[in-house]
Design a protein around this motif. Sequence first.
Motif, PDB file in Angstrom:
ATOM      1  N   VAL A  23      -4.276   7.752   1.906  1.00 47.35           N
ATOM      2  CA  VAL A  23      -3.261   6.778   2.186  1.00 47.35           C
ATOM      3  C   VAL A  23      -3.209   5.752   1.078  1.00 47.35           C
ATOM      4  N   LYS A  24      -4.405   5.369   0.869  1.00 46.60           N
ATOM      5  CA  LYS A  24      -4.412   4.251  -0.285  1.00 46.60           C
ATOM      6  C   LYS A  24      -4.192   4.777  -1.489  1.00 46.60           C
ATOM      7  N   GLU A  25      -4.414   6.102  -1.915  1.00 45.10           N
ATOM      8  CA  GLU A  25      -4.045   6.606  -3.141  1.00 45.10           C
ATOM      9  C   GLU A  25      -2.511   6.597  -3.177  1.00 45.10           C
ATOM     10  N   ILE A  26      -1.854   7.083  -2.162  1.00 47.22           N
ATOM     11  CA  ILE A  26      -0.247   7.126  -2.072  1.00 47.22           C
ATOM     12  C   ILE A  26       0.255   5.799  -2.311  1.00 47.22           C
ATOM     13  N   MET A  27      -0.581   4.719  -1.582  1.00 48.54           N
ATOM     14  CA  MET A  27      -0.056   3.364  -1.659  1.00 48.54           C
ATOM     15  C   MET A  27       0.009   2.906  -3.202  1.00 48.54           C
ATOM     16  N   ALA A  28      -1.181   3.271  -3.881  1.00 39.47           N
ATOM     17  CA  ALA A  28      -1.102   2.687  -5.298  1.00 39.47           C
ATOM     18  C   ALA A  28      -0.099   3.118  -5.958  1.00 39.47           C
ATOM     19  N   GLU A  29       0.486   4.386  -5.715  1.00 39.51           N
ATOM     20  CA  GLU A  29       1.690   4.944  -6.402  1.00 39.51           C
ATOM     21  C   GLU A  29       3.004   4.381  -6.187  1.00 39.51           C
ATOM     22  N   ILE A  30       3.184   3.455  -5.234  1.00 33.52           N
ATOM     23  CA  ILE A  30       4.384   2.986  -4.847  1.00 33.52           C
ATOM     24  C   ILE A  30       4.815   1.545  -5.703  1.00 33.52           C
ATOM     25  N   THR A  31       5.770   1.838  -6.309  1.00 36.55           N
ATOM     26  CA  THR A  31       5.979   0.665  -7.178  1.00 36.55           C
ATOM     27  C   THR A  31       6.821  -0.558  -6.767  1.00 36.55           C
ATOM     28  N   ASP A  32       7.707  -0.142  -6.101  1.00 34.73           N
ATOM     29  CA  ASP A  32       8.860  -1.406  -5.442  1.00 34.73           C
ATOM     30  C   ASP A  32       8.604  -1.073  -3.774  1.00 34.73           C
ATOM     31  N   ASN A  33       8.615  -2.246  -3.231  1.00 32.36           N
ATOM     32  CA  ASN A  33       8.844  -2.398  -1.889  1.00 32.36           C
ATOM     33  C   ASN A  33       7.758  -1.741  -1.124  1.00 32.36           C
ATOM     34  N   LYS A  34       6.320  -2.052  -1.496  1.00 29.64           N
ATOM     35  CA  LYS A  34       5.234  -1.472  -0.850  1.00 29.64           C
ATOM     36  C   LYS A  34       5.131  -1.847   0.682  1.00 29.64           C
ATOM     37  N   PRO A  35       5.141  -0.714   1.384  1.00 32.76           N
ATOM     38  CA  PRO A  35       5.189  -0.952   2.784  1.00 32.76           C
ATOM     39  C   PRO A  35       3.835  -1.566   3.375  1.00 32.76           C
ATOM     40  N   HIS A  36       3.556  -2.147   4.488  1.00 35.08           N
ATOM     41  CA  HIS A  36       2.089  -2.306   4.878  1.00 35.08           C
ATOM     42  C   HIS A  36       1.604  -1.028   4.831  1.00 35.08           C
ATOM     43  N   TYR A  37       0.058  -1.001   4.911  1.00 33.71           N
ATOM     44  CA  TYR A  37      -0.730  -0.017   4.955  1.00 33.71           C
ATOM     45  C   TYR A  37      -0.538   0.753   6.207  1.00 33.71           C
ATOM     46  N   ASN A  38      -0.440   0.429   7.419  1.00 39.72           N
ATOM     47  CA  ASN A  38      -0.128   1.023   8.691  1.00 39.72           C
ATOM     48  C   ASN A  38       1.010   1.755   8.735  1.00 39.72           C
ATOM     49  N   THR A  39       1.983   0.912   8.244  1.00 41.57           N
ATOM     50  CA  THR A  39       3.504   1.593   7.936  1.00 41.57           C
ATOM     51  C   THR A  39       3.371   3.005   7.129  1.00 41.57           C
ATOM     52  N   LEU A  40       2.899   2.710   6.112  1.00 45.29           N
ATOM     53  CA  LEU A  40       2.491   4.243   5.109  1.00 45.29           C
ATOM     54  C   LEU A  40       1.899   4.948   6.080  1.00 45.29           C
TER      55      LEU A  40
END
Length: 119
Positions: A23-40
């Motif tokens: 999940v943290k690697e997926i999060m790093a690829e999101i450029t706009d409007n990053k969701p909260h970690y738990n949401t992702l």
Amino acid sequence: MEKLTNKEEEIMKILWFLKKGFVKEIMAEITDNKPHYNTLSTIVRNLEEKGFVDFIAYGKTHQYYPIISKENYYKAHVNEDMVSYFDNSYKNLVSFFAKEEKISVKELKEIINLIEKEN
């Protein structure tokens, strides 16, 4: 095959690109409007429940990977959209993009060449 929400599709695009990821690697690829970690994390688990991704467990951590290919997903939904929006006509589909200037004459010629080579 179920059509994904915009956010789910965004996450799938990232997983198709990464091939597998935490999940943290997926999060790093999101450029706009990053969701909260738990949401992702919830979105990724929903994708698993829908049969789009699976995971390898490393203790309490999961590494996710796609089990539906990008090509199969798009093939299913381009056909669905063509039926819904373009009266099941590829001509209408291409005409729409030509009128909206989303496709150039050069690109149209390339498409015609591809079709002619296959016949």
